[in-house]
Write a protein that holds these residues in place. Structure first.
Motif, mmCIF file in Angstrom:
data_model
loop_
_atom_site.group_PDB
_atom_site.id
_atom_site.type_symbol
_atom_site.label_atom_id
_atom_site.label_comp_id
_atom_site.label_asym_id
_atom_site.label_seq_id
_atom_site.Cartn_x
_atom_site.Cartn_y
_atom_site.Cartn_z
ATOM 1 N N VAL A 1 1.082 -1.123 0.259
ATOM 2 C CA VAL A 1 -0.307 -0.002 -0.170
ATOM 3 C C VAL A 1 0.677 0.950 0.316
ATOM 4 O O VAL A 1 1.569 1.232 0.799
ATOM 5 N N VAL A 2 0.873 1.980 -1.033
ATOM 6 C CA VAL A 2 1.451 3.077 -0.982
ATOM 7 C C VAL A 2 0.976 3.998 -0.149
ATOM 8 O O VAL A 2 -0.828 4.844 -1.135
ATOM 9 N N SER A 3 1.092 5.647 0.150
ATOM 10 C CA SER A 3 0.862 6.486 0.848
ATOM 11 C C SER A 3 0.656 7.372 0.803
ATOM 12 O O SER A 3 1.795 7.607 0.366
ATOM 13 N N PHE A 4 -0.691 8.273 0.199
ATOM 14 C CA PHE A 4 -0.282 9.768 -0.620
ATOM 15 C C PHE A 4 -1.145 10.935 0.330
ATOM 16 O O PHE A 4 -1.160 11.846 0.029
ATOM 17 N N GLU B 1 -0.587 3.247 6.415
ATOM 18 C CA GLU B 1 -0.506 2.617 5.365
ATOM 19 C C GLU B 1 -1.666 1.384 6.055
ATOM 20 O O GLU B 1 -2.251 1.035 4.612
ATOM 21 N N ASP B 2 -1.816 1.233 7.020
ATOM 22 C CA ASP B 2 -2.162 0.132 7.549
ATOM 23 C C ASP B 2 -3.937 0.128 7.826
ATOM 24 O O ASP B 2 -4.139 -0.126 7.747
ATOM 25 N N GLU B 3 -3.785 1.805 7.623
ATOM 26 C CA GLU B 3 -4.932 2.725 8.220
ATOM 27 C C GLU B 3 -5.894 2.746 7.427
ATOM 28 O O GLU B 3 -6.980 2.602 6.983
ATOM 29 N N VAL C 1 -8.059 -7.286 -0.739
ATOM 30 C CA VAL C 1 -8.143 -6.473 0.552
ATOM 31 C C VAL C 1 -8.184 -6.236 1.255
ATOM 32 O O VAL C 1 -7.434 -6.590 2.420
ATOM 33 N N VAL C 2 -9.374 -7.250 1.086
ATOM 34 C CA VAL C 2 -9.940 -7.738 2.638
ATOM 35 C C VAL C 2 -8.855 -8.781 3.385
ATOM 36 O O VAL C 2 -8.427 -8.891 4.570
ATOM 37 N N ASP C 3 -8.564 -9.817 2.927
ATOM 38 C CA ASP C 3 -7.837 -10.488 3.156
ATOM 39 C C ASP C 3 -7.008 -9.923 3.920
ATOM 40 O O ASP C 3 -6.267 -10.019 4.785
ATOM 41 N N ALA C 4 -5.809 -9.301 3.291
ATOM 42 C CA ALA C 4 -4.875 -7.724 3.350
ATOM 43 C C ALA C 4 -4.500 -8.258 4.929
ATOM 44 O O ALA C 4 -3.974 -7.998 5.326
ATOM 45 N N ALA C 5 -5.466 -7.500 4.808
ATOM 46 C CA ALA C 5 -6.413 -6.385 6.295
ATOM 47 C C ALA C 5 -6.599 -7.189 7.600
ATOM 48 O O ALA C 5 -5.682 -7.197 8.594
ATOM 49 N N HIS C 6 -7.120 -8.632 6.995
ATOM 50 C CA HIS C 6 -7.254 -9.399 7.349
ATOM 51 C C HIS C 6 -5.819 -9.983 8.291
ATOM 52 O O HIS C 6 -5.639 -10.679 10.301
ATOM 53 N N LYS C 7 -5.244 -10.688 7.041
ATOM 54 C CA LYS C 7 -3.984 -11.130 7.807
ATOM 55 C C LYS C 7 -2.898 -9.750 8.645
ATOM 56 O O LYS C 7 -2.136 -10.683 9.745
ATOM 57 N N LEU D 1 -5.350 0.135 4.383
ATOM 58 C CA LEU D 1 -5.559 -0.588 4.441
ATOM 59 C C LEU D 1 -6.720 -1.064 5.000
ATOM 60 O O LEU D 1 -8.126 -1.768 4.250
ATOM 61 N N ARG D 2 -6.534 -0.761 6.391
ATOM 62 C CA ARG D 2 -8.047 -0.553 6.693
ATOM 63 C C ARG D 2 -9.299 0.063 6.816
ATOM 64 O O ARG D 2 -10.138 -1.185 6.476
ATOM 65 N N GLN D 3 -9.473 0.815 6.094
ATOM 66 C CA GLN D 3 -10.449 2.223 5.564
ATOM 67 C C GLN D 3 -10.640 0.919 4.043
ATOM 68 O O GLN D 3 -11.927 1.158 4.106
ATOM 69 N N ALA D 4 -10.060 0.905 3.354
ATOM 70 C CA ALA D 4 -10.097 0.150 1.782
ATOM 71 C C ALA D 4 -11.276 -0.979 2.081
ATOM 72 O O ALA D 4 -11.890 -1.490 1.244
ATOM 73 N N ALA D 5 -10.210 -2.088 3.073
ATOM 74 C CA ALA D 5 -10.994 -3.344 3.300
ATOM 75 C C ALA D 5 -12.950 -2.508 3.621
ATOM 76 O O ALA D 5 -13.572 -3.780 3.466
ATOM 77 N N CYS D 6 -12.599 -1.569 4.952
ATOM 78 C CA CYS D 6 -14.177 -1.484 5.531
ATOM 79 C C CYS D 6 -14.646 -1.423 4.288
ATOM 80 O O CYS D 6 -15.561 -1.982 3.779
ATOM 81 N N LEU D 7 -14.586 -1.100 2.979
ATOM 82 C CA LEU D 7 -15.364 -0.350 1.798
ATOM 83 C C LEU D 7 -15.869 -2.277 0.750
ATOM 84 O O LEU D 7 -16.752 -2.401 0.645
ATOM 85 N N GLU D 8 -14.335 -1.818 0.904
ATOM 86 C CA GLU D 8 -14.229 -3.570 -0.811
ATOM 87 C C GLU D 8 -15.067 -4.996 0.436
ATOM 88 O O GLU D 8 -15.301 -5.827 -0.858
#
Length: 699
Positions: free
Chosen positions: A401-404, A409-411, A431-437, A413-420
């Protein structure tokens, strides 16, 4: 549970349980239990002898441990597994055939001729009644020929011939009925639901819940692209629902508050909350069986042609018998013509061939919804592949995850997984699996989410618009800007990954790099498909030109199209069909659905979106693409078998008629040869088309 080891070879054992025989339910319970373990492969349970043959891919001590832990009382089997079992049906038809053969020959050995004559006359009444009904309906069918031939044999006093004809006709009808029912039931079982998780609506939020825990009265949310898991009533929202799995009609119908929805149908557009009215035991299996049996999809063009020809030949057979008697004044020769007809064999061998091929396909993890789709695959000269999840691995992963922005990056990813997590797509799952791991659990951060097909997802986080999706959607449709000072970082994003963009309030927050490697078998499969006669092998993807050209080159595909929308895929297929090409489409996502519908045969990946599987005509295992090669081989060999059956039936029966008219063979011999050849051809049509070795292992 105690058991006795009866036989053992590498990877297979046969065991006997301490009982005389098992009930059908016990046998199904044991089979369900054993196949629930990954180490166990195919299992065959023989209820008559209380034996089980077990194929395994592990140490035998592990199999012994599994068997030792088993007891009928401690295994909970879903009611649908028991209800849809074919075990009782197979036993019923097997007993029916064995009993019929034993009674027929025992009667000849034991009963005096005078008693057998009475039995023959009484049995002939049923066949004569069928013939009379055929006349009453004003359709000359094979039943009329059977009735005339049997009646003539009885009148002439040739009771052995009449009895043999009726016996062979009965065996043939039983074999046809058995094969048809077994094949349809197998297909229906594969089309039945297999939903593990659903979104349960609570007072505060939505909770991902095991479907087995849902009870009547619970409220479940179903979003676009998902299967409706239970019968229910819409209590909120509005959607367009595809009910093809229940009604056979592919046109979606509108569903709004107060309307009923049914398990197995698919939400094409919109989002609804349903109040569950039925969970298990709602008769879905029976509904699918009825839909399959009534649907013309079950019949290939060759099969329909055979049925039409069979009925058309009946008047000519009657005419031939009449002319034979007119010119020869020999009733025996005329009966010889009646004893032979093309209709019986044509109507029996063709459907059995198709249904057996559908059943054989299921052995390779291929579900085919009708014979005409096997014919379409055999005739196809163009195959179109989606990229993501089809040519590439079914389970892409998040590489980085590249932050802009200022968030970690973890936060992000957490927000993206919440949507996906709400939507069925392989990239969303990554995306969901990456957040879960990473253990990035979350509460629902957003308001209602909106899925834009082939683009991405839009919602609100802290009252600010949040979007996640493709470059086209995020930057062109949504007008998202790259934060000041971050353009160099953006231009240096690595090309070897697919890019998923996440933005809030019009500013890019993150780029999620998706590792989406090509399936290892693609090169071999593409080359094999060329050798099987495909002239056009095409890849279509919504990814960039750069990514598409890289994958196409690796796969050995010359024709590819990048940055395409769902309607572009469907348009390509429609244009190809107008050029006279026969096209099959292979895909796995919601955005592939229009193309799957437009093709001559749509093939969905089993791990793909529910709507893709429902709309498609064929579903293949996600394990690898070699099953497409298997499908093509099976389809081509089916068409060869049908053509062989056609030539054999016409040639052999024409020869019998000529021999009968010439007086070379008697009516009884003619009847025996005709009916025996019909049954032999039917049995031959039930044999496997492919070698015993699993073709999918050729790699």
């Amino acid at each position: 549970m105690r058991y006795e080891l009866k036989h053992e070879i590498k990877g297979r054992i046969r065991v006997h349980f301490p009982m005389k025989k098992m009930s059908f339910e016990q046998a199904d319970t044991l089979e369900f239990y054993l196949t629930s373990f990954d180490e166990i492969g195919e299992v065959k349970v023989y209820e008559r002898t209380a034996d089980a043959a077990i194929f395994f891919d592990c140490d035998r001590s592990r199999v012994a441990e599994i068997l030792g832990d088993f007891s009928f009382e401690n295994v909970t089997v879903p009611r649908t597994v028991i209800d849809s079992s074919s075990r009782e049906v197979n036993a019923k038809y097997f007993d029916k055939i064995v009993t019929g053969v034993m009674v027929h020959y025992a009667r000849r050995l034991i009963l005096p001729f005078s008693v057998r004559r009475i039995f023959t006359i009484l049995k002939a009444i049923k066949f004569i009644w069928r013939g009379l009904k055929s006349i009453k309906s004003r359709h000359l069918k094979v039943e009329l020929l059977d009735a005339i031939a049997i009646t003539a044999a009885v009148i002439m006093g040739d009771y052995n011939t009449a009895s043999s004809v009726m016996f062979l006709l009965g065996i043939g009808e039983t074999l046809e009925e058995w094969t048809h029912k077994r094949s349809v039931d197998d297909l229906a079982r594969q089309m039945s639901l297999n939903i593990d998780k659903v979104w349960l609506v609570t007072e505060d939020s939505e909770v991902l819940t095991d479907s087995s825990e849902i009870i009547e009265g619970d409220k479940v949310v179903v979003r676009m692209g998902n299967i409706i898991p239970f019968d229910g009533e819409v209590v909120s929202g509005e959607s367009m629902v595809n009910q093809a799995s229940m009604t056979g009609e592919s046109v979606a119908v509108q569903k709004s508050i107060g309307m009923s929805v049914f398990a197995g149908t698919v939400v094409e557009e919109g989002e609804i909350i349903i109040k569950v009215t039925k969970t298990e035991g709602c008769g879905r299996f029976d509904k699918i069986v009825k839909m399959i049996e009534e649907s013309e999809k079950m019949k290939s063009a060759q099969e329909s042609k055979a049925e039409r020809l069979a009925d058309k030949l009946v008047p000519y057979t009657l005419l031939g018998a009449g002319l034979t008697y007119l010119f020869s004044r020999n009733i025996t020769k005329a009966i010889s013509v009646l004893m032979v007809d093309y209709s019986c064999a044509l109507k029996m061998a063709m459907p059995i061939s198709v249904l057996s091929a559908i059943r054989e396909a299921s052995r390779y993890g291929i579900t085919v919804k009708g014979g005409r789709f096997l014919e379409a695959v055999a005739d196809a000269d163009t195959i179109v592949f989606d990229k993501t999840g089809t040519l590439t691995e079914a389970k892409p992963t998040v590489a980085r995850v590249v932050s802009f922005c200022d968030e970690s990056e973890d936060e992000l990813l957490r927000q993206a997984a919440c949507l996906e997590e709400h939507f069925p797509h392989s990239v969303a799952k990554a995306v969901v699996d990456a957040a879960h791991k990473k253990g990035l659990s979350h509460e629902e951060l957003h308001t209602d989410v909106e899925y834009i097909v082939a683009h991405g997802i839009a919602s609100k986080i802290n009252n600010e618009r949040a979007v996640i999706g493709s470059y086209h959607f995020v930057f062109e449709d949504e007008g998202v800007k790259i934060p000041r000072g971050k353009k160099r970082l953006f231009t240096t994003l690595p090309d070897e990954y697919s890019h998923l963009y996440f933005a809030i309030n019009g500013k890019l927050c993150a780029c999620i790099l998706i590792e989406d490697p090509m399936r290892r078998e693609v090169n071999v499969v593409v080359e094999k498909l060329r050798s099987q006669g495909f002239k056009h092998i095409v890849m279509m993807t919504g990814d960039s030109e750069r990514t598409a050209s890289k994958i196409a080159a690796e796969a050995g595909i010359d024709e590819y199209y990048a940055e395409v929308l769902p309607e572009d895929k469907a348009r390509y297929i429609e244009d190809a069909k107008k050029e006279g090409r026969n096209v099959i489409m292979v895909g796995d996502g919601i955005n592939d659905s229009p193309a799957l519908s437009a093709s001559d045969a749509g093939i969905a990946i089993s791990d793909g979106a529910e709507i893709a599987r429902q709309i498609s005509d064929i579903t293949i295992s996600s394990a690898n693409l070699w099953s497409i090669v298997t499908l093509r081989d099976l389809s081509v060999k089916l068409m060869r078998r049908i053509r062989f059956n056609y030539r054999t039936i016409v040639g052999f029966n024409t020869g019998l008629i000529i021999l009968g008219v010439a007086g070379v063979i008697s009516p009884s011999t003619s009847a025996m040869l005709h009916n025996s050849s019909t049954i032999a051809l039917g049995l031959k049509s039930m044999t496997r088309l492919l070698p015993d070795e699993d073709i999918s292992n050729e790699m």
